[in-house]
Design a protein around this motif. Structure first.
Motif, PDB file in Angstrom:
ATOM      1  N   MET A  35     135.760  26.310  81.168  1.00 22.72           N
ATOM      2  CA  MET A  35     135.641  24.942  80.680  1.00 22.72           C
ATOM      3  C   MET A  35     136.000  24.846  79.196  1.00 22.72           C
ATOM      4  O   MET A  35     136.542  23.825  78.749  1.00 22.72           O
ATOM      5  N   VAL A  36     135.719  25.895  78.435  1.00 18.67           N
ATOM      6  CA  VAL A  36     136.124  25.919  77.030  1.00 18.67           C
ATOM      7  C   VAL A  36     137.646  25.949  76.930  1.00 18.67           C
ATOM      8  O   VAL A  36     138.243  25.204  76.148  1.00 18.67           O
ATOM      9  N   ARG A  37     138.253  26.778  77.745  1.00 17.28           N
ATOM     10  CA  ARG A  37     139.715  26.881  77.713  1.00 17.28           C
ATOM     11  C   ARG A  37     140.360  25.568  78.139  1.00 17.28           C
ATOM     12  O   ARG A  37     141.365  25.133  77.556  1.00 17.28           O
ATOM     13  N   ARG A  38     139.804  24.928  79.135  1.00 14.72           N
ATOM     14  CA  ARG A  38     140.336  23.644  79.580  1.00 14.72           C
ATOM     15  C   ARG A  38     140.161  22.571  78.518  1.00 14.72           C
ATOM     16  O   ARG A  38     141.042  21.715  78.325  1.00 14.72           O
ATOM     17  N   ALA A  39     139.028  22.610  77.803  1.00 17.26           N
ATOM     18  CA  ALA A  39     138.782  21.636  76.731  1.00 17.26           C
ATOM     19  C   ALA A  39     139.810  21.784  75.612  1.00 17.26           C
ATOM     20  O   ALA A  39     140.320  20.789  75.080  1.00 17.26           O
ATOM     21  N   VAL A  40     140.127  23.020  75.246  1.00 19.91           N
ATOM     22  CA  VAL A  40     141.141  23.256  74.211  1.00 19.91           C
ATOM     23  C   VAL A  40     142.500  22.718  74.666  1.00 19.91           C
ATOM     24  O   VAL A  40     143.203  22.037  73.911  1.00 19.91           O
ATOM     25  N   ALA A  41     142.866  23.025  75.908  1.00 18.62           N
ATOM     26  CA  ALA A  41     144.160  22.573  76.432  1.00 18.62           C
ATOM     27  C   ALA A  41     144.232  21.056  76.480  1.00 18.62           C
ATOM     28  O   ALA A  41     145.284  20.452  76.191  1.00 18.62           O
ATOM     29  N   GLU A  42     143.142  20.405  76.838  1.00 19.67           N
ATOM     30  CA  GLU A  42     143.115  18.947  76.919  1.00 19.67           C
ATOM     31  C   GLU A  42     143.201  18.317  75.533  1.00 19.67           C
ATOM     32  O   GLU A  42     143.808  17.257  75.350  1.00 19.67           O
ATOM     33  N   ALA A  43     142.608  18.948  74.533  1.00 24.77           N
ATOM     34  CA  ALA A  43     142.555  18.361  73.189  1.00 24.77           C
ATOM     35  C   ALA A  43     143.885  18.422  72.473  1.00 24.77           C
ATOM     36  O   ALA A  43     144.174  17.595  71.597  1.00 24.77           O
ATOM     37  N   LEU A  44     144.733  19.389  72.808  1.00 19.29           N
ATOM     38  CA  LEU A  44     145.994  19.555  72.093  1.00 19.29           C
ATOM     39  C   LEU A  44     146.971  18.426  72.396  1.00 19.29           C
ATOM     40  O   LEU A  44     147.163  18.045  73.542  1.00 19.29           O
ATOM     41  N   ASP A  45     147.595  17.916  71.354  1.00 20.61           N
ATOM     42  CA  ASP A  45     148.661  16.924  71.485  1.00 20.61           C
ATOM     43  C   ASP A  45     149.968  17.645  71.157  1.00 20.61           C
ATOM     44  O   ASP A  45     150.340  17.782  69.995  1.00 20.61           O
ATOM     45  N   ASN A  46     150.661  18.126  72.174  1.00 23.48           N
ATOM     46  CA  ASN A  46     151.856  18.936  71.949  1.00 23.48           C
ATOM     47  C   ASN A  46     152.947  18.179  71.203  1.00 23.48           C
ATOM     48  O   ASN A  46     153.646  18.740  70.358  1.00 23.48           O
ATOM     49  N   ALA A  47     153.120  16.908  71.521  1.00 24.42           N
ATOM     50  CA  ALA A  47     154.181  16.135  70.864  1.00 24.42           C
ATOM     51  C   ALA A  47     153.948  16.068  69.361  1.00 24.42           C
ATOM     52  O   ALA A  47     154.884  16.204  68.561  1.00 24.42           O
ATOM     53  N   ALA A  48     152.682  15.868  68.954  1.00 23.65           N
ATOM     54  CA  ALA A  48     152.364  15.811  67.523  1.00 23.65           C
ATOM     55  C   ALA A  48     152.511  17.184  66.884  1.00 23.65           C
ATOM     56  O   ALA A  48     153.052  17.320  65.787  1.00 23.65           O
ATOM     57  N   ALA A  49     152.055  18.210  67.599  1.00 27.41           N
ATOM     58  CA  ALA A  49     152.140  19.571  67.054  1.00 27.41           C
ATOM     59  C   ALA A  49     153.581  20.024  66.897  1.00 27.41           C
ATOM     60  O   ALA A  49     153.907  20.810  66.003  1.00 27.41           O
ATOM     61  N   LEU A  50     154.466  19.510  67.737  1.00 25.76           N
ATOM     62  CA  LEU A  50     155.870  19.920  67.717  1.00 25.76           C
ATOM     63  C   LEU A  50     156.747  18.970  66.908  1.00 25.76           C
ATOM     64  O   LEU A  50     157.964  18.969  67.050  1.00 25.76           O
ATOM     65  N   SER A  51     156.128  18.176  66.041  1.00 25.02           N
ATOM     66  CA  SER A  51     156.896  17.182  65.291  1.00 25.02           C
ATOM     67  C   SER A  51     157.889  17.822  64.328  1.00 25.02           C
ATOM     68  O   SER A  51     158.805  17.152  63.843  1.00 25.02           O
ATOM     69  N   ALA A  52     157.739  19.122  64.047  1.00 20.89           N
ATOM     70  CA  ALA A  52     158.689  19.804  63.165  1.00 20.89           C
ATOM     71  C   ALA A  52     160.030  20.040  63.846  1.00 20.89           C
ATOM     72  O   ALA A  52     161.023  20.339  63.177  1.00 20.89           O
ATOM     73  N   TYR A  53     160.070  19.927  65.162  1.00 24.99           N
ATOM     74  CA  TYR A  53     161.321  20.134  65.895  1.00 24.99           C
ATOM     75  C   TYR A  53     162.101  18.822  65.976  1.00 24.99           C
ATOM     76  O   TYR A  53     161.514  17.768  66.222  1.00 24.99           O
ATOM     77  N   PRO A  54     163.428  18.858  65.790  1.00 26.08           N
ATOM     78  CA  PRO A  54     164.217  17.620  65.922  1.00 26.08           C
ATOM     79  C   PRO A  54     164.229  17.147  67.368  1.00 26.08           C
ATOM     80  O   PRO A  54     164.547  17.902  68.281  1.00 26.08           O
ATOM     81  N   THR A  55     163.883  15.886  67.581  1.00 24.54           N
ATOM     82  CA  THR A  55     163.727  15.377  68.948  1.00 24.54           C
ATOM     83  C   THR A  55     165.035  15.356  69.734  1.00 24.54           C
ATOM     84  O   THR A  55     165.019  15.271  70.954  1.00 24.54           O
ATOM     85  N   THR A  56     166.170  15.437  69.032  1.00 27.47           N
ATOM     86  CA  THR A  56     167.454  15.467  69.729  1.00 27.47           C
ATOM     87  C   THR A  56     167.573  16.695  70.611  1.00 27.47           C
ATOM     88  O   THR A  56     168.243  16.672  71.644  1.00 27.47           O
TER      89      THR A  56
END
Length: 416
Positions: A326-347
């Motif tokens: 449940m801890v591992r699932r909570a971490v996975a649910e909390a992450l916003d991948n799109a925001a975390a990956l904002s350093a990558y060019p969306t193209t």
């Protein structure tokens, strides 16, 4: 060419003109550094450029093979940031080594990048008599770079070796046996149906090596001076560059369309400068944060193809609190991948919440996989509340990534 004449060019062009004089022998190493420093060029650039010419930045004599950085008539100078390691397709030695081995070796099938479909390569056809059996029919007239013919024994040897030495452990997890039905036919048996196996002989660990060559010179010799069936054959390699040339007896008529290419190890900014001036003809190693700069060069095009770039984080599930699902699932649910990956060019990227296969591939289960976790903080709090750490916890996140955008992704995830 005189320094005065060079001043009519922009600084980057003057720098590469100096490199050309060094390559042609009109300048010695000492003069190269003296003129370069006088032009305001950094020692980092000068050292990288000297290495690209097969020289050394020290005052002592150079050793090892020296290759013309342009690779000869019709050859392409390719800028890479890392040195090629072993030429072993069955063992992971880094992306730069993978570039080299992918052009030396090949498998029974290959991927059509336009359609994402598997198509014939060293095998002209294949069939499945049942869900656990694959039969491949080899192409006639294929030879290795040393002139020996491709046979079913080479496929058997390569598959068994790959399963033993590295990558094959995953890709052949349902592998049972392989045998030659005749000199041009191979049968593979699986312990259970496995959708991944149709990709096996396209993946680098599914590359076919010469059984006779490996047995003659041994693994160390065969991976130092590789012999494959692909369009380019090995010429030489040292700590600064690796040269490949066109294989004249390549089975696919009319290819390759260039005489060869040289992988030259350079700093990332030097690669970008070389692309702009035309001294570098190709590079797979332009960092994401420099892509926008390169796109603005009027002589450079950027080509991209579908393929996962996965930055992984691992939990030690034998210690608290990560031994609680449940801890591992909570971490996975909390992450916003799109925001975390904002350093990558969306193209050039498609953020994912868990799916590992691009939606353009059949059976990717992209939408289904991405619906498991939705970046819902309230849902994450509920999962954590139902865990063994309902009031939260602190931990240390170790980061081994070195690319700026990968570090930014981790920092972004930590701030959530």
């Amino acid at each position: 060419m005189t320094v005065q004449a060079d001043r009519n060019l922009d600084p980057e062009a003057r720098a590469w003109s100096l490199v050309d004089e060094l390559r042609s022998g009109r300048l010695g190493r000492r003069q190269f550094f003296e003129r370069g420093l006088a032009m305001g060029l950094g020692t980092g650039f000068l050292g990288s450029a000297l290495a690209a010419c097969g020289g050394s930045s020290s005052s002592g004599p150079t050793t090892g093979s020296t290759v013309n950085a342009k690779g000869g008539s019709g050859s392409t100078q390719t800028g890479v940031e890392n040195v090629v390691g072993k030429f072993d397709p069955h063992v992971w030695n880094g992306f730069t080594s993978n570039i080299a081995t992918n052009h030396i070796y090949q498998g029974l099938v290959r991927l059509n990048f336009a359609s994402n479909a598997i198509e014939p390569a060293l095998a002209t056809s294949w069939e499945q008599p049942d869900p656990k059996t694959w039969i491949y029919h080899l192409r006639e007239g294929v030879t290795f770079h040393n002139g020996s013919p491709l046979t079913a024994d080479d496929v058997v040897y390569s598959t068994l070796r790959s399963k033993k030495v590295g990558w094959g452990v995953y890709g052949l997890s349902n592998f049972e046996s392989i045998k030659a039905l005749d000199s041009k036919t191979v049968q593979v048996k699986l312990t259970a149906p496995d959708w991944r196996f149709k990709w096996w002989f396209y993946w680098p660990p599914g590359a076919i090596v010469s059984k006779a060559y490996f047995e003659k010179v041994g693994d160390a010799g065969a991976t130092a001076r590789p012999v494959g069936t692909n369009a380019f054959q090995f010429v030489s390699s040292n700590s600064s560059q690796t040269a490949l040339k066109k294989f004249p007896d390549y089975w696919e008529k009319g290819l390759p369309m260039i005489e060869g290419f040289t992988l030259v190890t350079l700093a990332g900014t030097t690669i970008v400068t070389g692309l702009k001036t035309g001294q570098i003809g190709l590079s797979p190693d332009v960092d994401f944060d420099l892509l926008k700069t390169v796109q603005n060069f009027n002589n450079v095009g950027v080509e991209a193809r579908v393929g996962p770039h996965i930055v992984t984080s691992f939990f030690n599930t034998t210690v608290k609190p990560f031994n609680d699902v449940m801890v591992r699932r909570a971490v996975a649910e909390a992450l916003d991948n799109a925001a975390a990956l904002s350093a990558y060019p969306t193209t050039f990227y498609l953020p994912s919440k868990g799916a590992l296969i691009h939606p353009s591939f059949a059976y990717s289960a992209y939408n289904e996989a991405n619906s498991v976790y939705t970046s819902d903080l309230n849902k994450a709090r509920q999962m954590l509340g139902a865990s063994s750490s309902p009031h939260g916890f602190s931990t240390t996140w170790l980061v081994t990534a070195t690319r700026p955008q990968e570090v930014s992704a981790v920092i972004g995830a930590q701030q959530q």
